[in-house]
Motif scaffolding. Structure first.
Motif, mmCIF file in Angstrom:
data_model
loop_
_atom_site.group_PDB
_atom_site.id
_atom_site.type_symbol
_atom_site.label_atom_id
_atom_site.label_comp_id
_atom_site.label_asym_id
_atom_site.label_seq_id
_atom_site.Cartn_x
_atom_site.Cartn_y
_atom_site.Cartn_z
ATOM 1 N N SER A 123 0.860 -1.176 0.000
ATOM 2 C CA SER A 123 0.000 0.000 0.000
ATOM 3 C C SER A 123 0.898 1.228 0.000
ATOM 4 O O SER A 123 1.566 1.521 0.999
ATOM 5 N N LEU A 124 0.941 1.912 -1.134
ATOM 6 C CA LEU A 124 1.763 3.100 -1.301
ATOM 7 C C LEU A 124 0.949 4.138 -2.067
ATOM 8 O O LEU A 124 0.285 3.794 -3.051
ATOM 9 N N PRO A 125 0.975 5.396 -1.642
ATOM 10 C CA PRO A 125 0.199 6.405 -2.360
ATOM 11 C C PRO A 125 0.867 6.821 -3.659
ATOM 12 O O PRO A 125 2.076 6.648 -3.846
ATOM 13 N N ASN A 126 0.073 7.339 -4.563
ATOM 14 C CA ASN A 126 0.570 8.073 -5.717
ATOM 15 C C ASN A 126 0.182 9.534 -5.511
ATOM 16 O O ASN A 126 -0.916 9.820 -5.014
ATOM 17 N N TYR A 127 1.069 10.437 -5.876
ATOM 18 C CA TYR A 127 0.798 11.871 -5.754
ATOM 19 C C TYR A 127 0.600 12.466 -7.149
ATOM 20 O O TYR A 127 1.436 12.265 -8.035
ATOM 21 N N PHE A 179 -3.486 2.582 -13.498
ATOM 22 C CA PHE A 179 -3.864 2.895 -12.123
ATOM 23 C C PHE A 179 -4.186 4.371 -11.943
ATOM 24 O O PHE A 179 -5.213 4.744 -11.363
ATOM 25 N N GLN A 180 -3.297 5.226 -12.433
ATOM 26 C CA GLN A 180 -3.444 6.655 -12.201
ATOM 27 C C GLN A 180 -4.691 7.206 -12.897
ATOM 28 O O GLN A 180 -5.456 7.974 -12.307
ATOM 29 N N SER A 181 -4.900 6.819 -14.151
ATOM 30 C CA SER A 181 -6.068 7.306 -14.878
ATOM 31 C C SER A 181 -7.364 6.801 -14.260
ATOM 32 O O SER A 181 -8.340 7.553 -14.124
ATOM 33 N N ARG A 182 -7.391 5.521 -13.884
ATOM 34 C CA ARG A 182 -8.612 4.979 -13.276
ATOM 35 C C ARG A 182 -8.906 5.656 -11.936
ATOM 36 O O ARG A 182 -10.069 5.894 -11.591
ATOM 37 N N THR A 183 -7.856 5.968 -11.182
ATOM 38 C CA THR A 183 -8.051 6.656 -9.906
ATOM 39 C C THR A 183 -8.619 8.052 -10.141
ATOM 40 O O THR A 183 -9.534 8.498 -9.432
ATOM 41 N N LEU A 184 -8.114 8.752 -11.157
ATOM 42 C CA LEU A 184 -8.660 10.060 -11.511
ATOM 43 C C LEU A 184 -10.100 9.953 -12.003
ATOM 44 O O LEU A 184 -10.926 10.838 -11.744
ATOM 45 N N GLN A 185 -10.420 8.867 -12.707
ATOM 46 C CA GLN A 185 -11.795 8.680 -13.181
ATOM 47 C C GLN A 185 -12.762 8.529 -12.013
ATOM 48 O O GLN A 185 -13.888 9.055 -12.051
ATOM 49 N N ILE A 186 -12.337 7.810 -10.981
ATOM 50 C CA ILE A 186 -13.175 7.654 -9.791
ATOM 51 C C ILE A 186 -13.430 9.009 -9.141
ATOM 52 O O ILE A 186 -14.565 9.345 -8.763
ATOM 53 N N GLU A 187 -12.385 9.825 -9.016
ATOM 54 C CA GLU A 187 -12.536 11.136 -8.394
ATOM 55 C C GLU A 187 -13.339 12.083 -9.279
ATOM 56 O O GLU A 187 -14.149 12.876 -8.775
ATOM 57 N N ILE A 232 -8.159 10.235 -2.421
ATOM 58 C CA ILE A 232 -9.263 9.841 -3.296
ATOM 59 C C ILE A 232 -9.963 8.593 -2.758
ATOM 60 O O ILE A 232 -11.195 8.492 -2.783
ATOM 61 N N LEU A 233 -9.189 7.649 -2.242
ATOM 62 C CA LEU A 233 -9.739 6.365 -1.807
ATOM 63 C C LEU A 233 -10.170 6.353 -0.348
ATOM 64 O O LEU A 233 -10.764 5.383 0.117
ATOM 65 N N GLY A 234 -9.855 7.404 0.385
ATOM 66 C CA GLY A 234 -10.267 7.472 1.775
ATOM 67 C C GLY A 234 -9.308 6.827 2.743
ATOM 68 O O GLY A 234 -9.703 6.475 3.864
ATOM 69 N N SER A 284 -0.872 -8.427 1.618
ATOM 70 C CA SER A 284 -2.298 -8.401 1.945
ATOM 71 C C SER A 284 -2.984 -7.236 1.236
ATOM 72 O O SER A 284 -2.554 -6.088 1.370
ATOM 73 N N PRO A 285 -4.047 -7.489 0.492
ATOM 74 C CA PRO A 285 -4.737 -6.408 -0.221
ATOM 75 C C PRO A 285 -5.476 -5.484 0.724
ATOM 76 O O PRO A 285 -6.041 -5.914 1.733
ATOM 77 N N GLN A 286 -5.463 -4.208 0.401
ATOM 78 C CA GLN A 286 -6.109 -3.202 1.232
ATOM 79 C C GLN A 286 -6.953 -2.275 0.361
ATOM 80 O O GLN A 286 -6.447 -1.647 -0.572
ATOM 81 N N GLN A 287 -8.246 -2.231 0.615
ATOM 82 C CA GLN A 287 -9.194 -1.365 -0.076
ATOM 83 C C GLN A 287 -9.289 -1.624 -1.577
ATOM 84 O O GLN A 287 -9.699 -0.732 -2.333
ATOM 85 N N THR A 288 -8.952 -2.807 -2.015
ATOM 86 C CA THR A 288 -9.152 -3.112 -3.437
ATOM 87 C C THR A 288 -10.637 -3.151 -3.771
ATOM 88 O O THR A 288 -11.030 -2.881 -4.906
ATOM 89 N N GLN A 289 -11.461 -3.482 -2.774
ATOM 90 C CA GLN A 289 -12.907 -3.525 -2.992
ATOM 91 C C GLN A 289 -13.456 -2.147 -3.349
ATOM 92 O O GLN A 289 -14.444 -2.032 -4.072
ATOM 93 N N VAL A 290 -12.808 -1.088 -2.851
ATOM 94 C CA VAL A 290 -13.230 0.264 -3.215
ATOM 95 C C VAL A 290 -13.108 0.451 -4.715
ATOM 96 O O VAL A 290 -14.014 0.969 -5.377
ATOM 97 N N TYR A 291 -11.976 0.018 -5.280
ATOM 98 C CA TYR A 291 -11.802 0.102 -6.729
ATOM 99 C C TYR A 291 -12.849 -0.739 -7.450
ATOM 100 O O TYR A 291 -13.457 -0.295 -8.437
ATOM 101 N N ALA A 292 -13.063 -1.967 -6.970
ATOM 102 C CA ALA A 292 -14.029 -2.844 -7.626
ATOM 103 C C ALA A 292 -15.416 -2.221 -7.642
ATOM 104 O O ALA A 292 -16.118 -2.245 -8.669
#
Length: 341
Positions: A121-125, A154-162, A227-229, A303-311
């Motif tokens: 689990s690492l952030p992107n800025y 990853f980056q584009s999909r994260t921006l799409q969510i926001e 973005i993901l909380g 261990s996956p963390q908050q992948t369900q948020v993306y799903a």
């Protein structure tokens, strides 16, 4: 600190890899004891660097009575990863959670791609050197955001969510039109130098640390964690059902190697920094890399963390057709023994 440019031969290497992939599409699956793995660039792949450096897959294979030959590749972008995996040129690939989920969604009932393990689990800025850009609302048609795989990574999909959250679901692609595909090293160089078309970069470690340290005009606009909380898995490994089922011993040895590397890193941070520098031919100072590993925002775990948020969010905006009831639905069962979300 110096950056590693994306040299033309790297692009050529990707082209060769994909050519091999097309030729290998009809080839039989590799027998037990053979594994071809690809990773991208940056310290988010530290677990794989440790696995490779310490030959942990080979170690766990021998413990199971199997000699495993591991071939490693390093390429940029989820699109190249996915094409090579589906064509049979690679057995295990790595990318951000969103492109892995998209492939899971699109191969259901066919290749049945699933996730193997988280890589941390690492952030992107999202960075900008444009003083007029303080928030996402400030981006205009004149700005250019560099991402490794525009529209799909990853980056584009994260921006799409926001974007969907801020501007409505119909506008989830708002930032796609000003995004361009560029590997992290090249994008970082452009952001630091200034005066170029690229004036923003959705950046991973160690690249955003470098940009913020070397150009005072560079500043953070938003992070993936915001973005993901909260903290969330950045990159994952994934493979096909065919490889998983045909190579149970190899798969088990690989997963055990990942788990060992993840447990080893927190207790050996200085050695881990040296391994990153060695394996990725980085010219970063060891104390700079150690600072990144020490950063509490960065967690190296399988261990996956908050992948369900993306799903959930990608399903809501129509990127994913299937709705996953649980993260265990898109991870192979070896990961189910660990905590996850």
């Amino acid at each position: 600190m110096s950056l590693r440019p994306f040299r033309p031969q790297r692009a050529a290497a990707v082209a060769v890899l994909l050519a091999i992939a097309l030729a290998a599409a009809a080839a039989p699956a590799h027998a037990e004891g053979s594994l071809r793995v690809a990773q991208q660039f940056g310290i988010a792949y530290l677990i794989l660097d440790v696995v490779k450096d310490q030959k942990l897959v080979e170690k766990h294979g021998k413990e199971a009575g199997l000699d495993i030959k591991v071939e490693w590749a390093q390429i940029s972008g989820a699109s190249a990863m996915n094409e090579a995996l589906l064509a049979g040129a690679l057995d295990m690939v790595s990318a951000g959670v969103p492109p892995a989920l998209v492939l899971w969604d699109r191969t259901r009932g066919k290749q049945n791609v699933k996730l193997v393990a988280a890589l941390g689990s690492l952030p992107n800025y999202l960075l900008s050197n444009n003083p007029a850009v303080k928030t996402l609302d400030d981006f205009s048609a004149k700005d250019r955001i560099a991402v490794p795989a525009a529209g799909v990574g990853f980056q584009s999909r994260t921006l799409q969510i926001e974007a969907a959250k801020r501007y409505g679901k119909d506008n989830f692609k708002r930032f796609d039109d000003i995004s361009i595909s560029l590997p992290h090293p090249d994008a970082t160089t452009a952001l630091i130098s200034g005066g170029l078309e690229v004036n923003a970069h959705f950046s991973s470690a160690p690249f955003y640390y470098q940009a913020l340290a070397r150009n005072p005009a560079v500043h953070k606009v938003i992070s993936s964690y915001e973005i993901l909380g909260g903290p969330a898995t950045f990159n994952v490994l994934y493979t096909t059902q065919k490889f998983h089922d045909a190579n149970p011993k190899t798969y088990k040895a690989f997963y055990a190697a990942l788990a060992e590397a993840a447990a080893w890193i927190p207790a050996h941070k200085e050695e881990a920094a040296a391994i990153f520098i060695r394996q990725q031919s980085s010219k970063l100072p060891p104390d700079f890399v150690r600072k990144i590993i020490d950063d509490p925002e960065n967690q190296f775990t399988v261990s996956p963390q908050q992948t369900q948020v993306y799903a959930d969010k990608l399903h809501e905006i129509g990127v994913l057709q299937a709705r996953a009831a649980s993260w265990k639905e898109y991870f192979f069962e070896a990961a189910h023994a660990n905590p996850g979300s």
